[in-house]
Design an enzyme around this catalytic site. Structure first.
Site, mmCIF file in Angstrom:
data_model
loop_
_atom_site.group_PDB
_atom_site.id
_atom_site.type_symbol
_atom_site.label_atom_id
_atom_site.label_comp_id
_atom_site.label_asym_id
_atom_site.label_seq_id
_atom_site.Cartn_x
_atom_site.Cartn_y
_atom_site.Cartn_z
ATOM 1 N N GLY A 250 49.277 86.556 2.811
ATOM 2 C CA GLY A 250 50.563 85.924 2.548
ATOM 3 C C GLY A 250 51.717 86.210 3.461
ATOM 4 O O GLY A 250 52.747 85.547 3.345
ATOM 5 N N GLU A 285 44.262 90.579 2.500
ATOM 6 C CA GLU A 285 43.550 89.435 3.076
ATOM 7 C C GLU A 285 44.463 88.602 3.971
ATOM 8 O O GLU A 285 44.725 87.427 3.688
ATOM 9 C CB GLU A 285 43.020 88.542 1.941
ATOM 10 C CG GLU A 285 42.103 89.257 0.967
ATOM 11 C CD GLU A 285 41.782 88.423 -0.278
ATOM 12 O OE1 GLU A 285 42.476 87.399 -0.527
ATOM 13 O OE2 GLU A 285 40.860 88.798 -0.993
ATOM 14 N N PRO A 286 44.987 89.168 5.046
ATOM 15 C CA PRO A 286 45.882 88.383 5.896
ATOM 16 C C PRO A 286 45.132 87.347 6.731
ATOM 17 O O PRO A 286 44.040 87.614 7.224
ATOM 18 C CB PRO A 286 46.505 89.446 6.812
ATOM 19 C CG PRO A 286 45.489 90.542 6.871
ATOM 20 C CD PRO A 286 44.753 90.522 5.560
ATOM 21 N N GLY A 287 45.703 86.186 6.847
ATOM 22 C CA GLY A 287 45.112 85.142 7.688
ATOM 23 C C GLY A 287 46.107 84.700 8.742
ATOM 24 O O GLY A 287 46.033 85.044 9.923
ATOM 25 N N ARG A 288 47.140 83.975 8.282
ATOM 26 C CA ARG A 288 48.135 83.390 9.180
ATOM 27 C C ARG A 288 48.742 84.417 10.131
ATOM 28 O O ARG A 288 48.898 84.167 11.329
ATOM 29 C CB ARG A 288 49.242 82.764 8.321
ATOM 30 C CG ARG A 288 50.276 81.994 9.089
ATOM 31 C CD ARG A 288 51.502 81.682 8.221
ATOM 32 N NE ARG A 288 51.185 81.152 6.929
ATOM 33 C CZ ARG A 288 51.104 79.859 6.618
ATOM 34 N NH1 ARG A 288 51.346 78.950 7.526
ATOM 35 N NH2 ARG A 288 50.799 79.477 5.392
ATOM 36 N N ARG A 324 49.609 70.068 9.781
ATOM 37 C CA ARG A 324 50.687 70.805 9.107
ATOM 38 C C ARG A 324 52.031 70.062 9.094
ATOM 39 O O ARG A 324 52.696 70.034 8.056
ATOM 40 C CB ARG A 324 50.855 72.208 9.694
ATOM 41 C CG ARG A 324 49.590 73.076 9.581
ATOM 42 C CD ARG A 324 49.834 74.548 9.872
ATOM 43 N NE ARG A 324 50.506 75.185 8.771
ATOM 44 C CZ ARG A 324 51.779 75.460 8.728
ATOM 45 N NH1 ARG A 324 52.540 75.207 9.782
ATOM 46 N NH2 ARG A 324 52.323 75.991 7.667
ATOM 47 N N TYR A 328 52.928 69.469 5.284
ATOM 48 C CA TYR A 328 53.903 70.411 4.714
ATOM 49 C C TYR A 328 55.287 70.246 5.331
ATOM 50 O O TYR A 328 56.127 71.137 5.169
ATOM 51 C CB TYR A 328 53.473 71.868 4.959
ATOM 52 C CG TYR A 328 52.044 72.201 4.636
ATOM 53 C CD1 TYR A 328 51.591 72.220 3.320
ATOM 54 C CD2 TYR A 328 51.144 72.518 5.649
ATOM 55 C CE1 TYR A 328 50.280 72.557 3.027
ATOM 56 C CE2 TYR A 328 49.828 72.856 5.363
ATOM 57 C CZ TYR A 328 49.407 72.865 4.054
ATOM 58 O OH TYR A 328 48.112 73.203 3.777
ATOM 59 N N CYS A 354 47.017 55.692 13.186
ATOM 60 C CA CYS A 354 47.721 54.557 12.592
ATOM 61 C C CYS A 354 48.385 54.927 11.275
ATOM 62 O O CYS A 354 48.012 54.429 10.203
ATOM 63 C CB CYS A 354 46.743 53.416 12.378
ATOM 64 S SG CYS A 354 46.023 52.936 13.936
ATOM 65 N N TYR A 383 45.510 77.621 10.304
ATOM 66 C CA TYR A 383 45.511 76.362 9.557
ATOM 67 C C TYR A 383 45.719 75.176 10.505
ATOM 68 O O TYR A 383 46.388 74.204 10.158
ATOM 69 C CB TYR A 383 46.549 76.398 8.428
ATOM 70 C CG TYR A 383 46.361 77.601 7.528
ATOM 71 C CD1 TYR A 383 45.235 77.691 6.716
ATOM 72 C CD2 TYR A 383 47.259 78.663 7.531
ATOM 73 C CE1 TYR A 383 45.026 78.821 5.916
ATOM 74 C CE2 TYR A 383 47.059 79.792 6.731
ATOM 75 C CZ TYR A 383 45.932 79.858 5.928
ATOM 76 O OH TYR A 383 45.716 80.959 5.142
HETATM 77 N N1 LLP Z 1 43.685 85.203 0.190
HETATM 78 C C1 LLP Z 1 43.663 84.131 -0.625
HETATM 79 C C2 LLP Z 1 43.026 84.247 -1.935
HETATM 80 C C3 LLP Z 1 44.287 82.930 -0.219
HETATM 81 O O1 LLP Z 1 44.276 81.879 -1.027
HETATM 82 C C4 LLP Z 1 44.905 82.855 1.061
HETATM 83 C C5 LLP Z 1 45.520 81.610 1.533
HETATM 84 C C6 LLP Z 1 44.884 83.995 1.881
HETATM 85 C C7 LLP Z 1 44.264 85.155 1.411
HETATM 86 C C8 LLP Z 1 45.482 84.023 3.260
HETATM 87 O O2 LLP Z 1 46.849 83.860 3.219
HETATM 88 P P1 LLP Z 1 47.738 83.990 4.554
HETATM 89 O O3 LLP Z 1 47.757 85.431 4.961
HETATM 90 O O4 LLP Z 1 47.113 83.126 5.595
HETATM 91 O O5 LLP Z 1 49.079 83.488 4.145
HETATM 92 N N2 LLP Z 1 47.159 75.498 4.769
HETATM 93 C C9 LLP Z 1 48.384 76.191 4.434
HETATM 94 C C10 LLP Z 1 48.118 77.596 3.966
HETATM 95 C C11 LLP Z 1 47.192 77.707 2.768
HETATM 96 C C12 LLP Z 1 46.943 79.126 2.337
HETATM 97 C C13 LLP Z 1 45.913 79.195 1.272
HETATM 98 N N3 LLP Z 1 45.538 80.520 0.850
HETATM 99 C C14 LLP Z 1 49.310 76.152 5.643
HETATM 100 O O6 LLP Z 1 48.954 75.566 6.666
HETATM 101 O O7 LLP Z 1 50.435 76.659 5.589
#
Ligand code: LLP
Length: 427
Positions: A250, A285-288, A324, A328, A354, A383
């Site tokens: 997050g 669980e970092p992603g972004r 995105r 969003y 289109c 993403y």
């Molecule tokens: N863990 C769980 C259970 C999640 O649902 C998510 C993201 C993460 C970890 C990773 O979160 P992060 O660190 O990346 O914020 N497509 C959207 C973002 C959707 C996120 C969904 N869940 C965007 O482009 O902003």
């Protein structure tokens, strides 16, 4: 507006201007475009590694695991890079598990979340030896019990609780309010843990939550931490062997020039203060925040056209490549690959699809790009490609990973044949 692109407070990491050319490691983006074509995603391995290590550093005082959220960017080369760094992985589907295993990830370091796991996916996870499965409802737990019994497995299991917290983020990516489909309400979780603790062969050993994504203020996590800790102690008092808490992902990142990213070290301090001296393993669980700023979408200007009072830059990247902005209303900076000190013009950057929603930037002051010029859509590492599609029968973009003096085509551009793979015309 004349802007110098020489010094870079742009929301990109691992890319910089030198001699007026946008580069990553030893490679100019002009050379990448020449070799691989456009549109192409380009990622900096150095930046991804550095972000992962920032989490390890920030949490070094407490027992922890960093499970990279595969959904943010599931490129095999990136997963392999993170596996080499020792990362665990957070997955939400059998497909993501397959990718992690193909990339050399350790299944025991995988946590599996998601509201709709199928029987086949649960079987695959158990047969692969996935570390922990986070369940989001009682029927899902019951199905996991049945599948585990059939397979003679005894998986570590957590229940994802919904902490009912406002993440103050875009409504589509906030997940921790009671009105959202995710998790089990905290007040119902205790009873569910009690019931399920009698369901052999499940080992109920953890609690998880995820408040939302692109969170700008670490204080949002304080409430979640408190709720998880207090639930953990209540469950332990009742004899349940809870030994791990998972706080999800997050942390937000800067997308606009000068906009700061949420501080990983402040987040680390918050967690370290809360968990110091506790005999609990903390998972995140970092992603972004690991891949977002480490990637760009490289695209070429096809045409410039005027319509009424508006100027449109038509480029070869589109909403099927990066959804995105359309989905969003997300802001991504548009940077020139070759920075000339040219005048700026107000324009929309649009793709060939289109739909009027097909834009990468709307109503922006940008350098006066000419047809043939290259541009970089910044902060596209998270993403981006994962949300891309073949809409309008457009082959999906190539992906390139650069590591200092090495450059790899991590995924070749799709061909027309790829577009119809698996289909039959029934002529
Ligand atoms: N863990 C769980 C259970 C999640 O649902 C998510 C993201 C993460 C970890 C990773 O979160 P992060 O660190 O990346 O914020 N497509 C959207 C973002 C959707 C996120 C969904 N869940 C965007 O482009 O902003």
């Amino acid at each position: 507006m004349n802007r110098s692109y020489g010094q870079c407070d742009f929301p990109i990491q691992g890319f910089q201007y030198s001699s007026d050319l946008l580069r990553c490691g030893a490679f100019g983006m002009d050379a990448v475009a020449q070799r691989v074509g456009t549109p192409t995603y380009v990622y900096s391995a150095e930046a991804i590694r550095e972000n992962y290590r920032s989490y390890s550093r920030a949490l070094k005082g407490i027992p922890h695991r960093v499970h990279y959220a595969v959904k943010a960017n599931s490129c095999l080369a990136i997963l392999a890079l993170l596996a080499r760094e020792g990362a665990g992985f957070d997955i939400v589907s059998g497909g993501e598990l397959y990718r992690v295993l193909k990339a050399g990830g350790d299944p025991r370091e995988v946590v599996y979340s998601g509201v709709g796991k199928t029987r086949a996916e649960l079987q695959y996870a158990l047969q692969s030896g996935v570390g922990t499965i986070h369940c989001e409802s009682e029927p899902e737990l019951a199905l996991l019990r049945d599948v585990a019994t059939e397979l003679g497995a005894s998986p570590a299991v957590g229940i994802r609780v919904n902490p009912d917290i406002d993440a103050k983020t875009h409504p589509y990516i906030a997940t921790g309010l009671s009105e959202h489909k995710f998790g089990v309400a905290v007040e119902d979780a205790e009873g569910l843990y009690q019931r399920a603790s009698e369901w052999s062969p499940l080992r109920l050993s953890s609690i998880s939550c995820h408040v939302g994504s692109q969170i700008r203020d670490v204080a949002v996590f304080t409430d979640a931490v408190e709720q998880l800790l207090s639930l953990a102690y209540r469950l332990r008092d009742q004899g349940l062997p809870i030994d791990a808490l998972n706080l999800g992902g997050g942390l937000g990142i800067g997308y606009a020039t000068g906009e700061p990213s949420t501080s990983i070290s402040a987040y680390g301090k918050l967690l370290s203060r809360a968990f110091e001296g506790q005999d609990l393993q903390i998972g995140i669980e970092p992603g972004r925040s690991i891949v977002g700023q480490a990637g760009i979408l490289l695209s070429r200007v096809l045409y410039r056209k005027r319509s009424g009072r508006k100027t449109f830059l038509v480029v070869d990247g589109a909403m099927n490549d990066l959804v995105r902005p359309a989905l969003y209303q997300a802001h991504h900076e548009i940077l020139p690959v070759a920075s000339r000190n040219s005048r700026s013009v107000r324009c929309d950057v649009v793709g060939p699809i289109c739909e009027s929603g097909d834009f990468l930037a709307a109503d922006r002051m940008l350098p006066a790009f000419e047809p043939g010029d290259l541009l970089a859509v910044a902060t596209a590492g998270a993403y981006g490609f994962v949300l891309s599609s073949n809409y309008n029968a457009r082959p999906r973009a190539a992906e390139v990973l650069i590591d200092g003096t090495k450059m790899r085509i991590a995924r070749r551009r799709e061909t027309l044949e790829d577009l119809i793979r698996g289909e039959e015309a029934w002529k």
